[in-house]
Structures are given as structure tokens and as C-alpha cells.
Design an enzyme around this catalytic site. Sequence first.
Site, PDB file in Angstrom:
ATOM      1  N   SER A  10       0.904  -0.943  -0.213  1.00 20.97           N
ATOM      2  CA  SER A  10       0.069  -0.221   0.299  1.00 20.97           C
ATOM      3  C   SER A  10       0.851   1.060  -0.141  1.00 20.97           C
ATOM      4  CB  SER A  10      -0.907  -0.511   1.133  1.00 20.97           C
ATOM      5  OG  SER A  10      -1.196   1.174   1.282  1.00 20.97           O
ATOM      6  N   ASP A  35      -4.717   3.033  -1.807  1.00 17.11           N
ATOM      7  CA  ASP A  35      -5.846   3.402  -0.769  1.00 17.11           C
ATOM      8  C   ASP A  35      -6.616   4.884  -1.536  1.00 17.11           C
ATOM      9  OD1 ASP A  35      -3.909   1.841   1.391  1.00 17.11           O
ATOM     10  OD2 ASP A  35      -6.500   1.638   1.346  1.00 17.11           O
ATOM     11  N   MET A  37      -8.889   7.352  -0.615  1.00 18.97           N
ATOM     12  CA  MET A  37      -9.906   8.480   0.734  1.00 18.97           C
ATOM     13  C   MET A  37     -10.261   9.850   0.212  1.00 18.97           C
ATOM     14  SD  MET A  37      -6.844   7.096   3.999  1.00 18.97           S
ATOM     15  CE  MET A  37      -6.387   5.287   3.975  1.00 18.97           C
ATOM     16  N   HIS A  66      -8.212   0.980  -3.142  1.00 18.13           N
ATOM     17  CA  HIS A  66      -9.382   0.604  -2.457  1.00 18.13           C
ATOM     18  C   HIS A  66     -10.184   1.536  -1.889  1.00 18.13           C
ATOM     19  CE1 HIS A  66      -9.302  -0.165   2.944  1.00 18.13           C
ATOM     20  NE2 HIS A  66     -10.524  -0.463   1.917  1.00 18.13           N
ATOM     21  N   MET A  68     -12.277   4.126  -0.344  1.00 14.24           N
ATOM     22  CA  MET A  68     -12.223   3.967   0.876  1.00 14.24           C
ATOM     23  C   MET A  68     -13.111   5.711   1.100  1.00 14.24           C
ATOM     24  SD  MET A  68      -9.807   3.504   3.409  1.00 14.24           S
ATOM     25  CE  MET A  68      -8.148   3.119   2.262  1.00 14.24           C
ATOM     26  N   ASP A 175      -5.608  -5.890   5.539  1.00 15.41           N
ATOM     27  CA  ASP A 175      -5.260  -5.362   4.846  1.00 15.41           C
ATOM     28  C   ASP A 175      -5.798  -4.013   6.647  1.00 15.41           C
ATOM     29  OD1 ASP A 175      -6.557  -1.936   3.395  1.00 15.41           O
ATOM     30  OD2 ASP A 175      -4.888  -2.572   4.040  1.00 15.41           O
ATOM     31  N   GLY A 177      -1.847  -3.319   9.012  1.00 21.48           N
ATOM     32  CA  GLY A 177      -0.684  -3.167  10.298  1.00 21.48           C
ATOM     33  C   GLY A 177      -0.238  -4.946  10.428  1.00 21.48           C
TER      34      GLY A 177
HETATM   35  C1  DX5 Z   1      -5.784   2.054   6.072  1.00 18.24           C
HETATM   36  C2  DX5 Z   1      -5.452   1.242   4.796  1.00 18.24           C
HETATM   37  C3  DX5 Z   1      -4.302   0.327   4.312  1.00 18.24           C
HETATM   38  C4  DX5 Z   1      -3.365   0.473   5.219  1.00 18.24           C
HETATM   39  C5  DX5 Z   1      -2.516  -0.319   5.659  1.00 18.24           C
HETATM   40  O1  DX5 Z   1      -7.271   2.659   5.749  1.00 18.24           O
HETATM   41  O2  DX5 Z   1      -6.619   0.691   3.865  1.00 18.24           O
HETATM   42  O3  DX5 Z   1      -4.508  -0.006   3.007  1.00 18.24           O
HETATM   43  O4  DX5 Z   1      -2.436   1.819   4.211  1.00 18.24           O
HETATM   44  O5  DX5 Z   1      -1.431   0.398   5.912  1.00 18.24           O
HETATM   45  P1  DX5 Z   1      -0.164  -0.357   7.116  1.00 18.24           P
HETATM   46  O6  DX5 Z   1       0.050  -1.713   6.573  1.00 18.24           O
HETATM   47  O7  DX5 Z   1       0.914   0.722   7.028  1.00 18.24           O
HETATM   48  O8  DX5 Z   1      -1.322  -0.776   8.112  1.00 18.24           O
HETATM   49 ZN    ZN Z   2      -5.879  -0.371   2.103  1.00 14.25          ZN
END
Ligand code: DX5
Ligand code: ZN
Length: 224
Positions: A10, A35, A37, A66, A68, A175, A177
Site C-alpha cells: 500500500s 488507498d 480516501m 481500495h 474508502m 489490510d 498492521g
Molecule cells: C488503511 C488502509 C491500509 C493501510 C495499510 O485505511 O486501507 O491499506 O494503508 O497500512 P499499514 O500496512 O501501514 O497498516
Molecule cells: Zn487499504
Amino acid sequence: MITGIEVAPSILNADFADLRSEVAKVATADWLHLDIMDGHFVPNLSFGPAVAKALRAHSDLPFEAHLMVANPEVYIEPFKEAGVARVLVHPEGTIHLHRLVQQIKESGLEAGVALNPATPLSAIDLLLPDLDMVLLMTVNPGFGGQSLIRSVLPKIRQLRQKLTTAGLHCRIGVDGGINQTTAAEVIAAGADFLVAGTHIFRNNEDPAQVIAALKQLGTAKLAD
Ligand code: DX5
Ligand code: ZN
């Protein structure tokens, strides 16, 4: 049945001032995870189709968006035109999820649904046969660098069981952590698609080595 682990970096926590070279560093991955957003569905703003289009010319990886965002239906065509191959949408962000998945597939794209940690699998039971991917959020969406929410682990196991029982082959993505330690746990629970941002881009190691180590976990799982 797990047929091999796929890794999708990501770029949310990559160096936004140098995305072209950041993307070049992860050429050995399987997908690139974008991502998107809008500051409404999640309390953060990231980037849109123009960035996806700019990066398209500098990577051979398939891109997944993705979403969001509020009103995800308005973004399917712009991301298709930007060169994205798969769109992941949230049931929490739309009234007509079935129609939205149909719209994505009618656009010729792969369709995935992303579930927030508190959203039960029952929200997508009726859609499973139509999906290429179920992405289980292992953090609350909006930010990279968070810790994996362990209460999602049983959800991964339940989804793997559902797919096996129904003879369905959609991917189980996770997705948020994800690092070398948590990846082993989610793979053991049944995940076969790992989205990782901070672990790949904000690590002292070479991203290609980090990606290879994650994929190695899948090889070990298959050997079980
Ligand atoms: C959070 C995103 C994830 C995030 C993952 O809303 O959907 O894709 O960027 O980032 P890490 O791997 O740092 O948790
Ligand atoms: Zn994501």
C-alpha cells in the site's frame, strides 16, 4: 485452499514526494494497493484517479483501488480509465452493494468487498459467489502504521471455512498492521492476500527483501 500468497504494497505510507521510485522498489510484488480516501468515509484524504494514472506508466503491477469514499459508484469509471484492474468497495459506504459490485464487474474490472473490523461476514454472504476478493480490514480504515486488531483473526478463519464449504475461490485479503509476525498469524487463519504499507515502505530493509520474506511464509504454509 491456499494456492500461494500474494503481496500488495500500500503506497499510503510511501514517500509521496517520490512515488515513482517508491513504486519501482516494489516491482517484485503481485499487486499495488491504492488507498483512496475522501475525508468523509474516513477522517483522512489521500489521492485520486490522477495519481493512479500517473503511476500506471511506471509499474507493470496490476493496481487495485481500495475505495474508502462516500458515493463509491461515481469513482468506478475514473479508476478504470486510470488503469486500475480491481476495485474494492465497502458495504458501509453504499446503500446498494449488489448493484455496485455488478457495476464494477460490468466495467470489466475485478470486484472486491472490504469489511471494517466491526462489520460481520453476514453482510456479504449473498455476494460471495460474485466476488474476486474479500478484504478483511485488520485496522480501522483511514491511516497506515496502526496495529493489527486481533479480534479479526476468527473472522478470517470463518471466511476461509465459508469459502471452502461453498467451493468458492475468491481471495481472502487482510489490510492493516501486516508485518512478518502478524502475516504468519493471518496466513495460519486462512488469508492469502497481504496488504502492507508501513512494513514495506518504512522499514530499514530493502522492500524486495521484505516482500520475499512475506511470500516465503506462504510457501511454508503450503508445505504444512
Ligand atoms: C488503511 C488502509 C491500509 C493501510 C495499510 O485505511 O486501507 O491499506 O494503508 O497500512 P499499514 O500496512 O501501514 O497498516
Ligand atoms: Zn487499504
